[in-house]
Enzyme design. Structure first.
Site, PDB file in Angstrom:
ATOM      1  N   GLU A 142       0.811  -1.212   0.000  1.00 36.64           N
ATOM      2  CA  GLU A 142       0.000   0.000   0.000  1.00 36.64           C
ATOM      3  C   GLU A 142       0.853   1.275   0.000  1.00 36.64           C
ATOM      4  OE1 GLU A 142      -2.906  -0.386   3.191  1.00 36.64           O
ATOM      5  OE2 GLU A 142      -4.133  -1.692   1.956  1.00 36.64           O
ATOM      6  N   GLU A 150      -6.678  -7.620  -1.629  1.00 36.25           N
ATOM      7  CA  GLU A 150      -7.446  -7.496  -0.392  1.00 36.25           C
ATOM      8  C   GLU A 150      -8.875  -7.105  -0.688  1.00 36.25           C
ATOM      9  OE1 GLU A 150      -5.809  -5.074   2.682  1.00 36.25           O
ATOM     10  OE2 GLU A 150      -3.859  -6.081   2.618  1.00 36.25           O
TER      11      GLU A 150
END
Ligand SMILES: *[C@@H]1O[C@H](CO)[C@@H](O)[C@H](O)[C@H]1NC(C)=O
Ligand SMILES: *[C@@H]1O[C@H](CO)[C@@H](O)[C@H](O)[C@H]1NC(C)=O
Ligand SMILES: *[C@@H]1O[C@H](CO)[C@@H](O)[C@H](O)[C@H]1NC(C)=O
Ligand SMILES: *[C@@H]1O[C@H](CO)[C@@H](O)[C@H](O)[C@H]1NC(C)=O
Ligand SMILES: CC(=O)N[C@H]1CO[C@H](CO)[C@@H](O)[C@@H]1O
Length: 831
Positions: A189, A261
């Site tokens: 991320e 995710e």
């Protein structure tokens, strides 16, 4: 999408590259992994990957085989996990690969189950994990800058990454070696924070260094970077995280669409209610993803688990990390989410060839209704029809047939004719889990021990002194939640003051001459707060002792690691009634990390400690409590109910179950008062929905894994509590988690299947009705006037006394009054 010759040539070249770089000869058991623009290519075949996250340290090795098997039974073919650096290397070059950190054992269990694995090394992982997984001791290394281009960070990151990769190689865990690992991840991320970092040039260099360093590891499987958004290095695949990823497109050509995710729910914080993401919406997101050329999909989380010990991040992430995942915190199947997704996985798997090899043709039936057809060379095809209207059901005609598609749903037609699955039609039972009383009547017999505080009320006992108020993470290297700041001052006459302490959190206890003047914690948000309490100074020497306590270090955001904890700089001031100010900020402060009880390892209940069974106090801060108990019989998950306690840590047989804080009550949020699975699910900007537990204790029950217990009959088990703020242990007891009420909805022709678990049987069928007027499973409100007596009788006859049963809903169930009423709702009870 037209076949693209360049892309094909490229992917072939890539395949050759992967194999040659690997350097070992593929044998019979070895698996080649590459990718093209459609999918991962495993042994020459494009595959769909249905994966689920299970984080090994959030459960126990004894739980792993069952969790992994349940994932496989739920229709997944892959298990994904992060790697938890600060758990594996708690001090520089002192490694921990034991117990729930035995990562090799975890991957071997995945392999044993015949599943693939995705290894997300990070080693920055976010993950609602303490400090995002990075060891706090990194801060002690000179010139260290986290997640930027600098030698100290890159050296440490490479050392750890190489260690993990080599461990995996030594155990033949990579696909090319015959092992389960088909994908590996580096960083995490970064794209979410990159543009907010202080040095853009350094950030770019760093992320490209990450990709190069990873590729140098020669793991023989592709590297991914999730949520990299911009500035994607060419030698990694960019992937997507989020509640929905169907509109995501990876940068760079010839890359498959990977969803690392898919948030099945959301994590919990002490002050927040419980998040729930409806099964219909998770299924919708997954079906949309595969409809729109997705091919690698991972549920985050499939099993959330428990933040044992001091592992929760945040601050203020709870000890439970249940996540509303398909498997609950304890590893129980969460219905209907688990079953509803399993049914989707079954139908998607049956369409695998069409999804990854088929020619895709999309037809827009209206602006938000789309039919997608995947056709193979042999002429066979598989279809999806999606309706993204958030409140409009539609009737559509597709290839000459009429279909009803409910709002916010996807119909899946494996033969392009028959709807095998619709994401909004949940055919799986709902199971309501209940906590059963199991402890001996009369409660636990407690003995107690005060935390030894006296040396903390001087200014001599400590590790070092400084003339400033220091930051806690650096000072204590996160070895304990607790850091003492102590000083003294000499005064003339007795005098009243107000003590002010500015701190960056997370909790502060202030003592003056050994008396607790008060305590305070930050409310969620910025963790800065000012403590204020009236104090009395006596003639002569006065001791000010401040205890700062952390509750999990920050894990997310640009430069999150620099977010301070503790009384950084203060000020610490005494202000008299007349406005005279004594600023203590530059006094000589004596520092001591941790508590005596931690040093003495009271939680291990070693002999020689003077536990007293007499005058067991309540509401006494800094108190240790101990009791023995019998392990509840059976195999159901065990929890300890800590209602009545305030804040502290709980241990069973020496195992740290995590921080507890039942005095923290979850706030009220609008999301507790609305729940419609239709429309986008988000967990921010006051857009939450389907929350439960508003105004209730944030976390009352704490998981005690069975493997922590001594199950032999009569064998003692010990629970030790460290109560920091003062609570009452009288109501603490152990319970088991069991299926209570079960409910199912069925349409004419469906089979109603009801099942209990752990050997329990159905004791009664309580409702069989065409339309209940309100309430939810376990508490349906009847009175709709449409009860079906024949259904109730037939289901009662078939189910009572059984562990599970199936009954077909036929014309015989129609009641005279409610003919053709459609959906039959059944509720039964397991006991
Ligand atoms: C795609 O579907 C539409 C509508 O069914 C049809 O008119 C068109 O010929 C199809 N295109 C291809 C390439 O199959
Ligand atoms: C769709 O068709 C069914 C069956 O003909 C009908 O009952 C229903 O009202 C229609 N729904 C809409 C939104 O038009
Ligand atoms: C200390 O906290 C108070 C109250 O929040 C605030 O007004 C004050 O500015 C703070 N002092 C410093 C030096 O940060
Ligand atoms: C404490 O010391 C710092 C650094 O020397 C100085 O900037 C600050 O003004 C001092 N504070 C007080 C209250 O003397
Ligand atoms: C693809 C997606 O939904 N991404 C979201 C992930 O979560 C962040 C917030 O944490 C959102 O800003 C993104 O849009």
């Amino acid at each position: 999408m037209r076949a693209n010759n360049t892309a094909r040539a490229l992917s072939l070249a890539l395949l050759v590259l992967v194999v040659s770089v690997l350097g070992f000869v593929p044998g019979a058991s070895c698996t080649e992994v590459s990718y093209d623009e459609r999918a991962l290519v495993i042994d020459g075949q494009r595959r769909i990957i249905l994966s689920g996250s299970i984080h090994y340290p959030r459960s126990t090795p004894e739980m792993w085989p069952d969790l992994i098997q349940k994932a496989k039974d739920g229709g997944l073919n892959t298990i994904e996990t992060y790697v938890f650096w600060n758990g594996h290397e708690p001090r520089p070059r002192q490694y921990n690969f034991e117990g729930n950190y035995d990562i090799m054992r975890f991957f071997k269990e995945v392999q044993k189950a015949g599943m693939y694995a995705i290894l997300r090394i990070g080693p920055y992982i976010c993950g609602e994990w303490n400090y995002g997984g990075l060891p706090a001791w990194l801060r002690d290394i000179p010139d260290m800058q986290f997640r930027l281009h600098n030698e100290p960070f890159e050296r440490e990151m490479e050392t750890f990454t190489t260690l993990i990769v080599n461990k995996m190689k030594d155990a033949n865990m990579f696909a090319g070696q015959g092992g389960p690992i088909i994908l590996t991840q580096i960083e995490n991320e970064y794209g979410n924070v990159q543009s907010n970092l202080p040095d853009q040039e350094s950030a770019t260099k760093y992320i490209h260094w990450c990709a190069d360093m990873a590729n140098k590891q020669n793991v023989g499987v592709p590297w991914i970077m999730c949520q990299q958004s911009n500035d994607v290095p060419p030698n990694v695949i960019e992937t997507c995280n989020g509640f929905y990823c169907h509109d995501f497109k990876p940068k760079g050509s010839n890359m498959p669409k990977i969803w690392t995710e898919n948030w099945t729910g959301w994590f919990k914080a002490w002050d927040k209610p419980d998040y729930h993401r409806p099964a219909e919406d998770v299924a919708y997101a997954v079906a949309m993803f595969f409809q729109n050329r997705g091919s690698v999909q991972n549920y985050y989380m499939y099993h959330g688990g428990t933040n044992f010990g001091r592992t929760s991040g945040g601050p203020y992430i709870t000890t439970t990390y249940d996540y509303d995942a398909p498997l609950d915190e304890y590893g129980n199947i969460r219905q209907p989410k688990y079953g509803h997704l399993k049914a989707l996985h079954t139908v998607l798997t049956s369409m695998e060839k069409h999804l990854v090899y088929g020619q895709q043709n999309e037809t827009n039936l209206d602006d938000k209704v789309k039919a997608t057809k995947y056709t193979l060379d042999d002429g066979s095809s598989a279809c999806f029809i999606s309706n993204s209207h958030d409140n409009k059901d539609v009737n559509v005609t597709f290839e000459g047939s009429a279909y009803q598609v409910p709002a916010w749903s996807v119909s899946v037609l494996p033969d392009c004719k028959t709807v095998a699955y619709n994401t909004a039609k949940v055919k799986t039972q709902t199971s309501v889990m209940v906590k059963k009383e199991s402890a001996a009547k009369g409660g636990l017999k407690w003995s107690w021990l005060p935390e030894f505080l006296r040396p903390s009320f001087t200014d001599s006992y400590g590790s070092f002194k400084s003339n400033e108020l220091l930051e806690q993470i650096v000072t204590g290297a996160d070895e304990s939640d607790y850091l003492w700041y102590k000083t003294s001052l000499t005064r003339g006459p007795k005098e009243q003051f107000t003590l002010y302490v500015n701190t960056t959190g997370h909790e502060l206890y202030a003592f003056v001459n050994g008396e607790l003047a008060g305590y305070k914690h930050a409310v969620n948000g910025p963790y800065l707060f000012q403590f204020e309490a009236p104090v009395t100074l006596k003639p002569g020497k006065n001791y000010i002792s401040l205890l700062s306590a952390t509750v999990g270090l920050k894990n997310y955001g640009a430069s999150f690691e620099l977010m301070p904890a503790g009384i950084v700089g203060g000020p610490v001031k005494l202000v008299s009634a007349h406005g005279n100010t004594i600023d203590l900020s530059n006094n000589t402060w004596t520092y001591k990390t941790g508590l005596f009880g931690e040093q003495k390892q009271i939680h291990l209940d070693k002999p020689g400690l003077r536990w007293s069974p007499f005058a067991v106090p309540t509401n006494r801060p800094f108190t240790w409590y101990k009791a023995t108990f019998q392990a509840p019989a059976g195999t159901e998950a065990v929890v300890v109910d800590l209602v009545g306690l305030n804040k502290g840590v709980v241990y069973v047989n020496g195992h740290n179950l995590g921080r507890y804080w039942p005095s923290y009550v979850a706030g009220d949020m609008d999301g507790c008062h609305r729940c419609d699975y239709r429309g986008e699910y988000v967990t921010w900007n006051n857009q939450e929905k389907c929350l439960t537990g508003c105004g209730e204790v944030g976390q009352r029950f704490y998981h005690v894994p069975r493997s922590f217990l001594n199950a032999a009959h009569g064998a003692p088990n010990t629970v030790v509590l460290f109560e920091e703020a003062g609570g009452d242990p009288a109501k603490v007891n152990f319970r088991t988690v069991a299926v209570g009420p079960v409910c199912a909805d069925a349409e004419k022709g469906d089979a109603v299947t009801l099942a209990c678990a752990h050997g329990r049987t159905i004791s009664s069928v309580d409702t069989a009705s065409f339309g209940v007027s309100g309430g939810q499973c376990g508490a349906y409100e009847g009175g709709s006037g449409c009860e079906s007596k024949p259904a109730l009788e037939a289901i009662t006859a078939a189910c009572v006394g059984k562990k599970w049963c199936t009954v077909s809903y036929t014309d015989a169930f129609d009641s005279a009054d409610c003919k053709g009423s459609g959906v039959l709702t059944v509720q039964a009870t397991c006991s």
